[in-house]
Design a protein around this motif. Structure first.
Motif: not given
Length: 303
Positions: A126-127, A129-130, A133-134, A137, A150-153
């Motif tokens: 998930q970290t 992926t964040a 994606s950002e 991050a 980290l998480t991606y919201s």
């Protein structure tokens, strides 16, 4: 020393040694006269296992992370321009690269004596992926100083990819249907992964609650045991005191019995002596009376 350099070194340290190493670095900064740096170092928080594993990637696999961040840039560009064909290819690359980097992080952690549980592997993925994606991050992951995963919201890449698929569906219905199914499946996998993470969180919360309850019971039992030990000690002291008094009383009784026996012997002797004295007295009385009678008769004859 610069704070970023110290932090990068610390966050790559074994989590078990983090606090002692942080305190050592802070003391070194203070001894060098840099109180501000020492204070900043002391504020650094110990990383979770997942964050530490990602920090190891930043230190040992910088090219892999660069590839991941570059892939994120290309996917965002393809999304903006709704290039569905390219997005499908990049999505496959993303899956491959995330899996490879997650496996590599697990290998690095295991080599250092900390095998990653499935839930921790999910946090690592998930970290990453964040980071993909950002951009913010991504920079945080590249710095290698994460304290927590980290998480991606927000809208993920799968949802944006769906826009491109729908855009291309007007010219390629069959391909769009395949893409739609792939997107749905990817969303289902993502949802399942999130459910698995949630279940793991709940399991950890339940385990923590059970540990807290067990700790409370242990503390209560230890308190009661301490009170029992105190009461037992007081009772033992009382028993010892009473037994000592009992022994002293028995000794006094033995002495008194001996004295009583001696007194009984003396009393018997005195009684014997008194009887003999009375007998002597009676004989002396009889003798006196006899002498007096003779004297009386002698006086009578003399007249």
């Amino acid at each position: 020393m610069e704070l970023q350099d110290v932090a990068r070194e610390l966050y790559g340290t074994d989590p078990a040694d983090f606090v002692s190493e942080r305190d050592r670095q802070a003391a070194a900064a203070r001894d060098s006269g840099d109180e501000e740096l020492a204070a900043s170092i002391r504020k650094l928080r110990k990383p979770t296992t997942a964050a530490w594993a990602v920090n190891l990637l930043a230190a040992h696999e910088p090219r892999g992370l660069d590839e991941l961040l570059d892939l994120g840039d290309r996917m965002r560009a393809a999304q903006r321009e709704l290039r569905g064909d390219e997005l499908r290819t990049l999505a496959a690359d993303r899956t491959r690269l995330l899996r490879a980097l997650t496996d590599r992080a697990a290998d690095l952690a295991r080599e250092r004596g900390h095998p990653l549980a499935d839930a921790v592997r999910d946090q690592v993925e998930q970290t990453l992926t964040a980071a993909l994606s950002e951009p913010e991050a991504g920079q945080a992951v590249r710095a290698g100083t994460l304290a927590k995963p980290l998480t991606y919201s927000g809208f993920g890449l799968d949802e944006l990819s769906l826009v491109a698929v729908r855009r291309s569906a007007t010219t390629a219905p069959a391909r769009a249907e395949r893409d739609r199914r792939a997107t749905v499946e990817a969303g289902a996998r993502t949802a399942e992964r999130e459910r698995r993470v949630q279940r793991d969180r709940e399991r950890r919360a339940n385990e923590k609650r059970e540990r807290d309850e067990r700790s409370a019971v242990v503390r209560e039992l230890r308190t009661r045991l301490k009170c029992s030990d105190q009461q037992l000690g007081e009772a033992a002291d009382a028993v010892e005191k009473i037994e000592r008094a009992q022994r002293e009383a028995e000794q006094r009784r033995a002495r008194l019995r001996a004295e009583l026996e001696q007194v009984d012997d003396e009393l018997r002797e005195l009684r014997r002596q008194a009887k003999a004295a009375r007998q002597s007295q009676e004989r002396a009385q009889r003798d006196r009376e006899a002498v007096a009678e003779r004297l009386k008769r002698a006086d009578v004859r003399k007249r």
